[in-house]
Motif scaffolding. Structure first.
Motif, PDB file in Angstrom:
ATOM      1  N   SER A   1     -16.776  19.514 -28.337  1.00  0.00           N
ATOM      2  CA  SER A   1     -16.249  20.359 -29.404  1.00  0.00           C
ATOM      3  C   SER A   1     -16.402  21.818 -29.001  1.00  0.00           C
ATOM      4  O   SER A   1     -17.475  22.246 -28.569  1.00  0.00           O
ATOM      5  CB  SER A   1     -17.016  20.094 -30.706  1.00  0.00           C
ATOM      6  OG  SER A   1     -16.532  20.927 -31.741  1.00  0.00           O
ATOM      7  N   GLY A   2     -15.333  22.579 -29.090  1.00  0.00           N
ATOM      8  CA  GLY A   2     -15.343  23.966 -28.637  1.00  0.00           C
ATOM      9  C   GLY A   2     -14.956  24.124 -27.181  1.00  0.00           C
ATOM     10  O   GLY A   2     -14.787  25.245 -26.691  1.00  0.00           O
ATOM     11  N   GLY A   3     -14.825  22.995 -26.453  1.00  0.00           N
ATOM     12  CA  GLY A   3     -14.407  23.047 -25.062  1.00  0.00           C
ATOM     13  C   GLY A   3     -12.951  23.445 -24.926  1.00  0.00           C
ATOM     14  O   GLY A   3     -12.165  23.351 -25.880  1.00  0.00           O
ATOM     15  N   GLU A   4     -12.579  23.876 -23.723  1.00  0.00           N
ATOM     16  CA  GLU A   4     -11.253  24.444 -23.526  1.00  0.00           C
ATOM     17  C   GLU A   4     -10.509  23.766 -22.367  1.00  0.00           C
ATOM     18  O   GLU A   4     -11.105  23.431 -21.340  1.00  0.00           O
ATOM     19  CB  GLU A   4     -11.350  25.942 -23.224  1.00  0.00           C
ATOM     20  CG  GLU A   4     -11.974  26.744 -24.357  1.00  0.00           C
ATOM     21  CD  GLU A   4     -12.141  28.214 -24.013  1.00  0.00           C
ATOM     22  OE1 GLU A   4     -12.582  28.976 -24.900  1.00  0.00           O
ATOM     23  OE2 GLU A   4     -11.828  28.611 -22.864  1.00  0.00           O
ATOM     24  N   LEU A   5      -9.207  23.606 -22.574  1.00  0.00           N
ATOM     25  CA  LEU A   5      -8.298  23.187 -21.510  1.00  0.00           C
ATOM     26  C   LEU A   5      -7.428  24.378 -21.140  1.00  0.00           C
ATOM     27  O   LEU A   5      -6.771  24.967 -22.003  1.00  0.00           O
ATOM     28  CB  LEU A   5      -7.412  22.027 -21.979  1.00  0.00           C
ATOM     29  CG  LEU A   5      -6.212  21.674 -21.076  1.00  0.00           C
ATOM     30  CD1 LEU A   5      -6.679  21.165 -19.714  1.00  0.00           C
ATOM     31  CD2 LEU A   5      -5.302  20.649 -21.755  1.00  0.00           C
ATOM     32  N   TRP A   6      -7.461  24.744 -19.851  1.00  0.00           N
ATOM     33  CA  TRP A   6      -6.597  25.793 -19.337  1.00  0.00           C
ATOM     34  C   TRP A   6      -5.609  25.153 -18.356  1.00  0.00           C
ATOM     35  O   TRP A   6      -6.023  24.450 -17.418  1.00  0.00           O
ATOM     36  CB  TRP A   6      -7.407  26.857 -18.589  1.00  0.00           C
ATOM     37  CG  TRP A   6      -8.239  27.758 -19.460  1.00  0.00           C
ATOM     38  CD1 TRP A   6      -9.134  27.383 -20.410  1.00  0.00           C
ATOM     39  CD2 TRP A   6      -8.257  29.193 -19.437  1.00  0.00           C
ATOM     40  NE1 TRP A   6      -9.730  28.486 -20.979  1.00  0.00           N
ATOM     41  CE2 TRP A   6      -9.203  29.614 -20.402  1.00  0.00           C
ATOM     42  CE3 TRP A   6      -7.580  30.159 -18.681  1.00  0.00           C
ATOM     43  CZ2 TRP A   6      -9.481  30.960 -20.634  1.00  0.00           C
ATOM     44  CZ3 TRP A   6      -7.856  31.492 -18.908  1.00  0.00           C
ATOM     45  CH2 TRP A   6      -8.781  31.893 -19.883  1.00  0.00           C
ATOM     46  N   ILE A   7      -4.317  25.402 -18.564  1.00  0.00           N
ATOM     47  CA  ILE A   7      -3.321  24.846 -17.658  1.00  0.00           C
ATOM     48  C   ILE A   7      -2.361  25.945 -17.204  1.00  0.00           C
ATOM     49  O   ILE A   7      -2.160  26.940 -17.906  1.00  0.00           O
ATOM     50  CB  ILE A   7      -2.536  23.681 -18.294  1.00  0.00           C
ATOM     51  CG1 ILE A   7      -1.647  24.166 -19.446  1.00  0.00           C
ATOM     52  CG2 ILE A   7      -3.466  22.592 -18.799  1.00  0.00           C
ATOM     53  CD1 ILE A   7      -0.178  24.242 -19.112  1.00  0.00           C
ATOM     54  N   VAL A   8      -1.792  25.742 -16.019  1.00  0.00           N
ATOM     55  CA  VAL A   8      -0.688  26.581 -15.571  1.00  0.00           C
ATOM     56  C   VAL A   8       0.494  25.665 -15.315  1.00  0.00           C
ATOM     57  O   VAL A   8       0.326  24.561 -14.767  1.00  0.00           O
ATOM     58  CB  VAL A   8      -1.060  27.386 -14.302  1.00  0.00           C
ATOM     59  CG1 VAL A   8      -1.426  26.479 -13.134  1.00  0.00           C
ATOM     60  CG2 VAL A   8       0.084  28.327 -13.902  1.00  0.00           C
ATOM     61  N   GLY A   9       1.664  26.071 -15.745  1.00  0.00           N
ATOM     62  CA  GLY A   9       2.833  25.221 -15.575  1.00  0.00           C
ATOM     63  C   GLY A   9       4.109  26.021 -15.582  1.00  0.00           C
ATOM     64  O   GLY A   9       4.135  27.192 -15.972  1.00  0.00           O
ATOM     65  N   ASN A  10       5.184  25.385 -15.156  1.00  0.00           N
ATOM     66  CA  ASN A  10       6.493  26.020 -15.206  1.00  0.00           C
ATOM     67  C   ASN A  10       6.862  26.354 -16.650  1.00  0.00           C
ATOM     68  O   ASN A  10       6.691  25.534 -17.553  1.00  0.00           O
ATOM     69  CB  ASN A  10       7.551  25.094 -14.606  1.00  0.00           C
ATOM     70  CG  ASN A  10       7.373  24.906 -13.109  1.00  0.00           C
ATOM     71  OD1 ASN A  10       6.550  24.104 -12.686  1.00  0.00           O
ATOM     72  ND2 ASN A  10       8.131  25.639 -12.327  1.00  0.00           N
ATOM     73  N   ARG A  11       7.372  27.543 -16.849  1.00  0.00           N
ATOM     74  CA  ARG A  11       7.702  28.015 -18.193  1.00  0.00           C
ATOM     75  C   ARG A  11       8.658  27.062 -18.913  1.00  0.00           C
ATOM     76  O   ARG A  11       8.500  26.780 -20.110  1.00  0.00           O
ATOM     77  CB  ARG A  11       8.321  29.412 -18.087  1.00  0.00           C
ATOM     78  CG  ARG A  11       8.728  30.031 -19.407  1.00  0.00           C
ATOM     79  CD  ARG A  11       9.464  31.340 -19.168  1.00  0.00           C
ATOM     80  NE  ARG A  11       8.554  32.361 -18.674  1.00  0.00           N
ATOM     81  CZ  ARG A  11       7.818  33.155 -19.457  1.00  0.00           C
ATOM     82  NH1 ARG A  11       7.876  33.000 -20.777  1.00  0.00           N
ATOM     83  NH2 ARG A  11       7.027  34.063 -18.940  1.00  0.00           N
ATOM     84  N   HIS A  12       9.634  26.507 -18.181  1.00  0.00           N
ATOM     85  CA  HIS A  12      10.677  25.707 -18.821  1.00  0.00           C
ATOM     86  C   HIS A  12      10.180  24.355 -19.321  1.00  0.00           C
ATOM     87  O   HIS A  12      10.880  23.685 -20.088  1.00  0.00           O
ATOM     88  CB  HIS A  12      11.855  25.498 -17.860  1.00  0.00           C
ATOM     89  CG  HIS A  12      11.548  24.542 -16.743  1.00  0.00           C
ATOM     90  ND1 HIS A  12      10.972  24.937 -15.560  1.00  0.00           N
ATOM     91  CD2 HIS A  12      11.741  23.200 -16.632  1.00  0.00           C
ATOM     92  CE1 HIS A  12      10.830  23.901 -14.765  1.00  0.00           C
ATOM     93  NE2 HIS A  12      11.283  22.823 -15.380  1.00  0.00           N
TER      94      HIS A  12
END
Length: 388
Positions: free
Chosen positions: A346-357
């Protein structure tokens, strides 16, 4: 015939794609598999004695299942080594073998590490041309040590994925190479072993990443094996940092660059590296051992986050893939997002990078109830979601 039944000259094979998805209309084989199976059926006395076979990049097991069933029906003695980079493919092959209900009386099957060179000589090498042609060249060069003048070397590919450069590479790596006529938009590839060739293998490769001051090693089937991709570069510029004792996951880790950067910015964090690619995990392990020799790290050759305990991690970092082999699909990314939600505290984070489209913010907001744009470029976005 249903979408899961492949008619072969010796009967029907039941084959499923993995991961199994409801209403999946894609088949677990293609026309190149059918050509290979028909070609193998037409070879006289293929199983006339004890033979050793290597099957390379059989995505869902069509070739392996056929060879096993044919060996048993024809009463031969066959050992089959299966080489694939994908853990999902391994799961598919094992399950499809089990679903076709044949025993091991006349045929043994073993999975071999694709970062190594087998120590035996093969009578038959049969392959499906992988998407990554550098990976294909790397493996075929190493398999030269397992070939003789009598080795039967045959592959299959869909015509649109078979450039002339692959054929010239085979000429220089294995020996004289020809193709069959096209049928159903597929071709067979035949090579004769030339023992006098001495090809140079560039893999594993290395390159420097100035942003984090490290040199990374890359096996041939690792994503972005020649240089840092621009999506990951965007994520590295905005990585979260903390002195807290966190547990951080580099999901779909590739060569481990995201996890190595996270370790530099989070000096008290423990790191977990996950990938379903065997070559990715092997590359990440080498890089972490060199760059972070004293850090607590774990490596998971696994499907997404399988094996990582629920509610156990503080931060998941990910540059998710959006294809499976030659099929473009978002289901892998969606699975990663769902499993990240389960594994985060709880309170943890997911950070992702991806194609805008690709519109990942919509999926993340639906799952997590929130999605914050951290940074963006013309092509990519970095998005953060928090588990409430």
């Amino acid at each position: 015939m249903s979408e899961t039944e492949l008619q072969t000259p010796i009967g029907v094979l039941s084959l499923k794609r993995f991961p199994i998805r409801a209403a999946d209309r894609l088949r677990a084989w293609d026309a190149a598999d059918e050509l290979l199976i028909n070609h193998l059926y037409q070879q006289p006395n293929l199983f006339g004695g004890k033979i050793r076979v290597l099957v390379f990049e059989d995505q869902f097991g069509a070739i392996t299942c056929y060879l096993r069933k044919a060996a048993i029906e024809q009463g031969g003695s066959v050992s089959i080594d299966v080489m694939t980079d994908s853990l999902v493919s391994q799961h598919a092959i094992r399950q499809n073998l089990a679903d076709n209900g044949v025993d091991d009386t006349h045929c043994t099957i073993q999975f071999v590490d694709n970062t190594l060179t087998p120590t035996k000589a093969y009578d038959l090498v049969v392959y499906k041309l992988p998407r990554n042609h550098g990976y294909f060249s790397d493996v075929m060069q190493r398999l030269r040590d397992c070939m003789t003048q009598s080795t039967n070397i045959v592959g299959g590919a869909m015509v649109k994925y078979l450039p002339k450069t692959v054929l010239s590479s085979l000429e220089n790596t294995v020996g004289p190479t020809t193709t069959s006529l096209a049928a159903k938009k597929a071709r067979l590839i035949f090579s004769d072993f030339n023992s006098s060739l001495k090809p140079a293998n560039p893999y594993p490769t290395t390159y420097n990443i100035e942003e984090i001051g490290v040199e990374l090693s890359n096996h041939s089937n690792v994503f972005s094996r020649d240089s840092l991709d621009i999506g990951t570069r965007l994520l590295l510029a905005v990585m979260p940092e903390s002195d807290d004792p966190l547990t951080i996951v580099d999901l779909a880790c590739g060569n481990g660059v995201i996890g190595v950067s996270a370790a530099q910015l989070n000096p008290n964090a423990d790191l977990i590296f996950c990938d379903e690619s065997n070559m990715a995990v092997a590359s990440a392990r080498v890089n972490v051992e060199r760059c972070l020799p004293m850090r607590k790290t774990e490596f998971y050759h696994t499907d997404c986050l399988a094996g990582v305990a629920p509610n156990s991690v503080d931060l998941v970092l990910c540059n998710p893939p959006f294809h499976q082999q030659n099929a473009v699909s978002e289901h892998v990314g969606w699975q990663m997002f769902k499993e990240s939600l389960q594994c985060l505290k709880s309170g943890g984070e997911l950070w992702i990078v991806g194609n805008r489209h690709l519109g990942y913010h919509i999926k993340l907001k639906k799952l997590f109830g929130n999605a914050t744009l951290v940074d963006s470029s013309n092509k990519f976005v970095v998005i953060k979601s928090v588990k409430r």
